[in-house]
Motif scaffolding. Structure first.
Motif, short mmCIF file in Angstrom:
data_model
loop_
_atom_site.label_atom_id
_atom_site.label_comp_id
_atom_site.label_asym_id
_atom_site.label_seq_id
_atom_site.Cartn_x
_atom_site.Cartn_y
_atom_site.Cartn_z
N LYS A 7 -14.95 -38.90 48.47
CA LYS A 7 -13.91 -39.77 49.02
C LYS A 7 -12.56 -39.04 49.03
O LYS A 7 -11.85 -39.05 50.03
CB LYS A 7 -13.81 -41.05 48.20
CG LYS A 7 -12.76 -42.02 48.71
CD LYS A 7 -12.69 -43.27 47.86
CE LYS A 7 -11.57 -44.16 48.34
NZ LYS A 7 -11.39 -45.32 47.48
N ASP A 8 -12.20 -38.39 47.91
CA ASP A 8 -10.95 -37.63 47.84
C ASP A 8 -10.94 -36.48 48.85
O ASP A 8 -9.93 -36.19 49.47
CB ASP A 8 -10.72 -37.08 46.44
CG ASP A 8 -10.37 -38.16 45.44
OD1 ASP A 8 -10.09 -39.30 45.84
OD2 ASP A 8 -10.40 -37.85 44.22
N PHE A 9 -12.09 -35.82 48.99
CA PHE A 9 -12.21 -34.72 49.95
C PHE A 9 -11.93 -35.24 51.36
O PHE A 9 -11.15 -34.65 52.10
CB PHE A 9 -13.61 -34.11 49.88
CG PHE A 9 -13.83 -32.99 50.85
CD1 PHE A 9 -13.49 -31.69 50.51
CD2 PHE A 9 -14.37 -33.23 52.11
CE1 PHE A 9 -13.68 -30.65 51.42
CE2 PHE A 9 -14.57 -32.20 53.02
CZ PHE A 9 -14.22 -30.90 52.67
N ASN A 10 -12.57 -36.35 51.73
CA ASN A 10 -12.38 -36.91 53.07
C ASN A 10 -10.94 -37.32 53.31
O ASN A 10 -10.41 -37.12 54.40
CB ASN A 10 -13.32 -38.10 53.29
CG ASN A 10 -14.76 -37.66 53.45
OD1 ASN A 10 -15.05 -36.53 53.84
ND2 ASN A 10 -15.68 -38.55 53.14
N LEU A 11 -10.28 -37.89 52.30
CA LEU A 11 -8.88 -38.27 52.44
C LEU A 11 -7.98 -37.05 52.59
O LEU A 11 -7.09 -37.02 53.43
CB LEU A 11 -8.44 -39.11 51.24
CG LEU A 11 -8.97 -40.54 51.18
CD1 LEU A 11 -8.64 -41.18 49.83
CD2 LEU A 11 -8.42 -41.37 52.32
N LYS A 12 -8.22 -36.06 51.76
CA LYS A 12 -7.37 -34.87 51.76
C LYS A 12 -7.50 -34.04 53.04
O LYS A 12 -6.54 -33.51 53.55
CB LYS A 12 -7.68 -34.00 50.55
CG LYS A 12 -6.77 -32.80 50.41
CD LYS A 12 -6.99 -32.13 49.08
CE LYS A 12 -5.96 -31.10 48.81
NZ LYS A 12 -4.70 -31.60 48.33
N TYR A 13 -8.73 -33.94 53.55
CA TYR A 13 -8.99 -33.05 54.68
C TYR A 13 -9.24 -33.78 55.99
O TYR A 13 -9.69 -33.16 56.97
CB TYR A 13 -10.15 -32.11 54.35
CG TYR A 13 -9.79 -31.17 53.23
CD1 TYR A 13 -8.93 -30.11 53.44
CD2 TYR A 13 -10.26 -31.39 51.93
CE1 TYR A 13 -8.56 -29.27 52.40
CE2 TYR A 13 -9.89 -30.55 50.89
CZ TYR A 13 -9.05 -29.49 51.14
OH TYR A 13 -8.69 -28.66 50.11
N ALA A 14 -8.90 -35.07 56.07
CA ALA A 14 -9.08 -35.84 57.30
C ALA A 14 -8.40 -35.12 58.47
O ALA A 14 -7.26 -34.69 58.36
CB ALA A 14 -8.52 -37.25 57.14
N GLY A 15 -9.13 -34.97 59.56
CA GLY A 15 -8.59 -34.30 60.74
C GLY A 15 -8.81 -32.80 60.78
O GLY A 15 -8.66 -32.16 61.82
N ASN A 16 -9.17 -32.21 59.64
CA ASN A 16 -9.40 -30.76 59.57
C ASN A 16 -10.80 -30.39 60.06
O ASN A 16 -11.74 -31.17 59.93
CB ASN A 16 -9.24 -30.24 58.14
CG ASN A 16 -7.81 -30.21 57.71
OD1 ASN A 16 -6.97 -29.62 58.36
ND2 ASN A 16 -7.52 -30.89 56.61
N ILE A 121 -13.39 -33.54 60.04
CA ILE A 121 -13.43 -34.66 59.11
C ILE A 121 -12.73 -35.85 59.77
O ILE A 121 -11.57 -35.73 60.20
CB ILE A 121 -12.74 -34.32 57.77
CG1 ILE A 121 -13.35 -33.10 57.11
CG2 ILE A 121 -12.72 -35.52 56.84
CD1 ILE A 121 -14.78 -33.29 56.66
N ALA A 122 -13.44 -36.96 59.89
CA ALA A 122 -12.89 -38.15 60.54
C ALA A 122 -11.71 -38.71 59.76
O ALA A 122 -11.70 -38.69 58.53
CB ALA A 122 -13.98 -39.20 60.69
N ARG A 123 -10.74 -39.19 60.49
CA ARG A 123 -9.61 -39.88 59.84
C ARG A 123 -10.05 -41.28 59.45
O ARG A 123 -10.74 -41.95 60.20
CB ARG A 123 -8.40 -39.94 60.79
CG ARG A 123 -7.87 -38.56 61.09
CD ARG A 123 -6.53 -38.65 61.80
NE ARG A 123 -6.07 -37.34 62.21
CZ ARG A 123 -5.43 -36.47 61.44
NH1 ARG A 123 -5.15 -36.80 60.20
NH2 ARG A 123 -5.05 -35.31 61.89
N GLN A 124 -9.68 -41.71 58.28
CA GLN A 124 -10.09 -43.03 57.76
C GLN A 124 -9.25 -44.13 58.37
O GLN A 124 -8.11 -44.05 58.56
CB GLN A 124 -9.97 -43.04 56.24
CG GLN A 124 -10.73 -41.94 55.57
CD GLN A 124 -12.24 -42.14 55.57
OE1 GLN A 124 -12.69 -43.25 55.32
NE2 GLN A 124 -13.00 -41.11 55.88
#
Length: 124
Positions: A7-16, A121-124
């Motif tokens: 979850k933290d990974f997805n938040l931190k790297y969203a859009g990358n 990585i999809a933006r939440q």
């Protein structure tokens, strides 16, 4: 740069854009690499873009566990980092993501790496 969970990974790297490598491992090799990575998690040392970074840890975990990877073009002699050769891979103190791709994406390692994917990585 440190994250503790998906979850933290997805938040931190969203859009990358992320590159994923599928490595051919036996169950035993996988367990040994997981142990190696757990040691890095317990004692991550100081992060450095030019030295101790995620790509260096990933490739080092393979090398430390005798996963045979080869490099077409070794690091340039005389770089500011100490040269370290383990097997056929020369490490000049750290690996950039592009250098990791160069090593794992090389035809020399087609028996080790079965698939390379790039995804955003999809933006939440």
């Amino acid at each position: 740069m440190h994250v503790d969970n998906l979850k933290d990974f997805n938040l931190k790297y969203a859009g990358n854009v992320i590159t994923s490598y599928q490595i051919n491992l036996t169950e035993k090799q996988l367990k040994e690499i997981e142990k190696t990575l757990q040691k890095y998690i317990k004692d991550p040392e100081t992060y450095s873009l030019l030295g101790n970074n995620c790509t260096t840890v990933a490739l080092s975990a393979l090398i430390e566990n005798n996963i045979k990877v080869n490099e077409k073009t070794p690091a340039i002699s005389g770089s500011r980092f100490p040269m370290l050769t383990i097997g056929n891979v020369t490490n000049a103190g750290g690996f950039s993501p592009s250098r990791l791709l160069g090593v794992l994406g090389s035809s020399l390692n087609s028996g080790v790496v079965s698939e390379i994917k790039r995804f955003r990585i999809a933006r939440q």
